[in-house]
Design an enzyme around this catalytic site. Structure first.
Site, short mmCIF file in Angstrom:
data_model
loop_
_atom_site.label_atom_id
_atom_site.label_comp_id
_atom_site.label_asym_id
_atom_site.label_seq_id
_atom_site.Cartn_x
_atom_site.Cartn_y
_atom_site.Cartn_z
CE LYS A 26 -4.11 -1.99 2.10
NZ LYS A 26 -5.35 -1.57 2.71
CG ASP A 52 -8.63 0.11 2.77
OD1 ASP A 52 -9.53 -0.71 2.47
OD2 ASP A 52 -7.42 -0.10 2.59
N GLY A 62 -1.45 -1.13 15.39
CA GLY A 62 -0.95 -1.24 14.02
C GLY A 62 -0.40 0.08 13.54
N GLY A 69 -0.04 0.56 6.25
CA GLY A 69 -0.86 1.34 5.34
C GLY A 69 -2.33 1.35 5.70
CG MET A 70 -6.22 -1.45 6.92
SD MET A 70 -7.26 -0.86 5.56
CE MET A 70 -8.89 -1.26 6.18
#
Length: 272
Positions: A70, A106, A129, A132-133
């Protein structure tokens, strides 16, 4: 009914380290349902630069991008939509006559879910986390008014950078973290992974929160979600994210927006 495959058929695809069948089944179902001359196929690659060159050279109409590509793909593209530029993370590439423009659906999906689930913006957030997400989710949270939060990430450089960008705190582990909204944006609980049976947050943390958001889409019921439901907590699922972001990709690729009933049927088919 979709026309027979021919030289004029538009090809769409996905790139992921661990491809799933969800996108393939979701998109192809809707192509058939709407009679569109498109075909969708999932791929993995060890040569990201070559894959992106192939998208451009072969006229592939669209490409979904998943972990770990990503952020790495950004320098290979021609233009970033604001949804991707602000975050610095891409999950969708649209090819128009060789011009590759990147988006982040997203972000759009998460923003929509926070609103539809009526999660109070005054909630303190703990997001686990920093990839990228995680960037997409964190920015959607911040932009929806969630101003009090902590990024929990073992990667100190990435975790600190994301936290600083958002005005959140950072911690390398879950020690002493307290939050009203728990968000997992790691592979913990993901089907096929080494941590498939593990909880992203311990049961004691779940007991002290009101909402749990697990971005993992497969399985549809992760250990974290099962434990949260067992404790009577509100849950937002990665399956919901997967459907909404895939829908927005479909619209970007085809210019057609299916009805809610068609989307629901496509989701049921995709989950088989």
């Amino acid at each position: 009914m979709r026309p027979p495959i021919s030289k004029n058929t538009h090809l769409c695809m996905s790139l992921a380290a661990r491809p799933s069948n969800f996108g393939t089944r979701f998109h192809n179902f809707l192509y058939e349902e709407l009679g569109l001359d498109y075909l969708y196929k999932a791929f993995s690659t060890t040569d990201l630069e070559g894959a992106i060159r192939g998208i451009r050279a072969l006229g592939i109409r669209g490409c979904a991008v998943s972990m770990p590509f990503k952020e790495a793909c950004i320098g290979l593209l021609d233009e970033l939509d604001p949804s991707a530029a602000v975050i610095g993370s891409v999950n969708t590439i649209v090819n128009t006559a060789g011009h590759l423009k990147a988006y982040n659906t997203d972000y759009l999906a998460v923003a929509s879910l926070l609103e539809s689930h009526a999660v109070p913006p005054a909630s303190r957030v703990a997001l686990r986390g920093s990839g990228g997400m995680a960037k997409a989710v964190a920015h959607a949270l911040r932009d929806a008014g969630f101003g009090d939060g902590v990024i929990v990430a073992r990667n100190q450089a990435a975790g600190r950078a994301l936290a600083q960008e958002l005005g959140y705190g950072w911690q390398p582990n879950l020690s002493s973290v307290r939050a009203d909204l728990l968000v997992n944006v790691t592979p913990i609980g993901m089907a096929g992974g080494a941590e498939v049976s593990e909880l992203a947050f311990p049961a004691t943390m779940i007991a002290a929160t009101h909402t749990v958001f697990d971005v993992v889409a497969l399985p549809a019921q992760t250990p974290l979600m099962l434990e949260a439901r067992r404790q009577g907590r509100a849950v937002i699922s990665g399956a919901e994210v997967a459907t909404l972001q895939a829908l927005e990709q479909f619209v970007l690729y085809t210019g057609v927006r299916p009805s809610p009933e068609q989307v629901a049927r496509a989701e049921r088919w995709a989950r088989g």
